[in-house]
Design a protein around this motif. Structure first.
Motif, mmCIF file in Angstrom:
data_model
loop_
_atom_site.group_PDB
_atom_site.id
_atom_site.type_symbol
_atom_site.label_atom_id
_atom_site.label_comp_id
_atom_site.label_asym_id
_atom_site.label_seq_id
_atom_site.Cartn_x
_atom_site.Cartn_y
_atom_site.Cartn_z
ATOM 1 N N ALA A 1 0.939 -1.132 0.121
ATOM 2 C CA ALA A 1 -0.047 -0.027 -0.097
ATOM 3 C C ALA A 1 0.898 1.280 0.096
ATOM 4 O O ALA A 1 1.986 1.508 0.663
ATOM 5 N N VAL A 2 0.408 2.308 -0.717
ATOM 6 C CA VAL A 2 1.195 3.517 -0.819
ATOM 7 C C VAL A 2 0.381 4.809 -0.766
ATOM 8 O O VAL A 2 -1.052 4.827 -0.904
ATOM 9 N N ALA A 3 1.031 5.834 0.169
ATOM 10 C CA ALA A 3 0.432 6.850 0.409
ATOM 11 C C ALA A 3 0.175 7.765 -0.414
ATOM 12 O O ALA A 3 0.952 8.852 -0.573
ATOM 13 N N LEU A 4 -0.611 7.809 -1.749
ATOM 14 C CA LEU A 4 -0.803 8.671 -2.634
ATOM 15 C C LEU A 4 -2.119 9.370 -2.747
ATOM 16 O O LEU A 4 -2.383 9.838 -3.987
ATOM 17 N N ALA A 5 -2.876 9.187 -1.930
ATOM 18 C CA ALA A 5 -4.345 9.445 -2.291
ATOM 19 C C ALA A 5 -4.492 11.125 -2.760
ATOM 20 O O ALA A 5 -5.323 11.362 -3.469
ATOM 21 N N GLU A 6 -3.783 11.900 -1.964
ATOM 22 C CA GLU A 6 -3.991 13.301 -2.549
ATOM 23 C C GLU A 6 -3.627 13.522 -3.825
ATOM 24 O O GLU A 6 -4.404 14.319 -4.591
ATOM 25 N N ALA A 7 -2.653 12.896 -4.409
ATOM 26 C CA ALA A 7 -2.374 12.938 -5.868
ATOM 27 C C ALA A 7 -3.337 12.414 -6.793
ATOM 28 O O ALA A 7 -3.567 12.654 -7.774
ATOM 29 N N VAL A 8 -3.875 11.050 -6.367
ATOM 30 C CA VAL A 8 -4.747 10.360 -7.193
ATOM 31 C C VAL A 8 -6.112 11.099 -7.322
ATOM 32 O O VAL A 8 -6.669 11.163 -8.192
ATOM 33 N N THR A 9 -6.524 11.602 -5.980
ATOM 34 C CA THR A 9 -7.746 12.271 -6.130
ATOM 35 C C THR A 9 -7.904 13.667 -6.324
ATOM 36 O O THR A 9 -8.923 14.382 -6.770
ATOM 37 N N GLY A 10 -7.018 14.366 -6.907
ATOM 38 C CA GLY A 10 -6.772 15.884 -7.312
ATOM 39 C C GLY A 10 -6.780 16.042 -8.743
ATOM 40 O O GLY A 10 -6.540 17.261 -8.938
ATOM 41 N N GLY A 11 -7.231 15.088 -9.599
ATOM 42 C CA GLY A 11 -7.150 15.277 -10.960
ATOM 43 C C GLY A 11 -8.378 15.631 -11.720
ATOM 44 O O GLY A 11 -9.153 16.517 -11.311
#
Length: 357
Positions: A20-30
């Motif tokens: 698991a990787v902590a990338l939710a902000e980047a993934v949800t910001g598009g």
């Protein structure tokens, strides 16, 4: 025909290791159709619009999953519909004021809460009908948990449970089954008393297995693990909608809810989370141990008249038969691990299945 919709929480994972990787902000910001962030930065949530038919819902589920996968791919990660991470993970909290408060207040319970559920919303005509539905479907929810159980691994180990998510989620003070409410007044008084106790931040932390939605004219059934196979999510939604309509008809006919206490429902949920579809479940009506297939058959029989009227019966029977033949998500994960001895392979197989039609 009642409208229904589905919310799915999914993990973000590394394409190589499966961690698991902590990338939710980047993934949800598009893009506009990107998923939304959740408590932990290693997960995202998608949701369908209200749907009228199973075909419409299935199409929307696949489209939302593909959109989430595309958004993740742009950040060099993948989405996977697993209810817990098979590999060890130290979750990191999404940095909002609300989530910071939750971590401060609930400590390890919040720190460890990286779990992914599937929530089904079904339209109701009024709060009176909604509460009547909640009071009458509660005995059937453990069967839905067993059918969707998809979280056998926790922190790199086999938990021994089919749905360990249910055990982790149950640590929240408001989670689990409820006593019958009877009226909307009692429901709202109960919710307000829980908030006034100071233990909960707000109404958003009412984590009942099934509740009245805060934002929509729906009941929200929250007991299920997220399903790796989209067909299992469609089956869950079909059964939930039929349960809601069946319960509403019982209420209109003056049939009272089954007098089953919450203590017994907690045991039925524990049994479902432990065994899944392998072994026994607590029968929703007789409250005695029966083979899992018998409990599932009781659920199908209970909602067959509504499924038939909606034109969903054949699809529900077919999807249920497939599920029972191959096993739920937990069975599939353990099967992959037994074949490979590699938890990364479990994740990779689930990534592929998440996007398979």
């Amino acid at each position: 025909m009642r409208s229904f919709g589905v919310e799915e929480e999914m993990l973000l994972v590394d394409p190589g290791s499966g961690a698991a990787v902590a990338l939710a902000e980047a993934v949800t910001g598009g893009a506009d159709d990107a998923p939304v962030a959740e408590l932990q930065r290693e997960q995202v949530e998608t949701d369908t619009a209200p749907c009228a038919t199973l075909d419409e819902l299935a199409g929307q589920l696949r489209a939302r999953r593909r959109a989430a996968a595309n958004a993740a791919g742009r950040e060099n990660c993948q989405v996977v519909a697993l209810a817990t991470s098979p590999l060890a993970v130290r979750p990191s909290t999404t940095p909002t004021e609300r989530y910071r408060w939750m971590v401060e207040e609930y400590a390890l319970t919040a720190h460890e809460q990286l779990t992914c559920g599937c929530h089904v919303h079904v339209g109701v005509e009024s709060e009176d009908e909604g509460v009547a539905v909640l009071d009458r479907i509660r005995v059937w929810l453990p069967v839905l948990l067993a059918m969707t159980a998809n979280s056998p691994f926790w922190q790199g180990c086999d938990s021994g449970y089919a749905s360990y998510r249910q055990r982790v989620w149950g640590r929240w003070p408001s989670a689990g089954p409820t006593e019958p409410f009877g009226t909307p007044k009692v429901y709202h008084e109960t919710v307000q008393a829980m908030i006034d106790s100071g233990v909960l931040l707000d109404e958003g932390m009412i984590y009942f297995d099934a509740r009245l939605s805060r934002h929509y004219p729906t009941v929200e059934i929250r007991v299920a693990d997220v399903c790796t196979a989209s067909g299992d999510a469609v089956l869950l939604a079909a059964l939930v909608r039929a349960l809601v309509e069946t319960a509403a008809r019982e209420w209109r006919a003056g049939d009272p809810p089954l007098p089953v206490r919450a203590e017994l429902l907690r045991m039925a949920s524990w049994r479902a989370s432990r065994s899944g579809l392998e072994g026994e479940l607590v029968h929703p009506v007789m409250l005695r141990p029966v083979p899992a297939r018998e409990a599932v058959r009781a659920l199908l029989d209970h909602v067959t008249p509504v499924l038939t009227e909606l034109g969903d019966h054949d699809a529900a029977v077919d999807l249920t038969g497939r599920l029972l033949d191959r096993g739920n998500g937990a069975t599939g994960q353990r099967r992959t691990y037994g074949r490979t001895g590699d938890l990364s392979a479990v994740v990779h197989a689930a990534v592929e299945q998440t996007l398979r039609d």
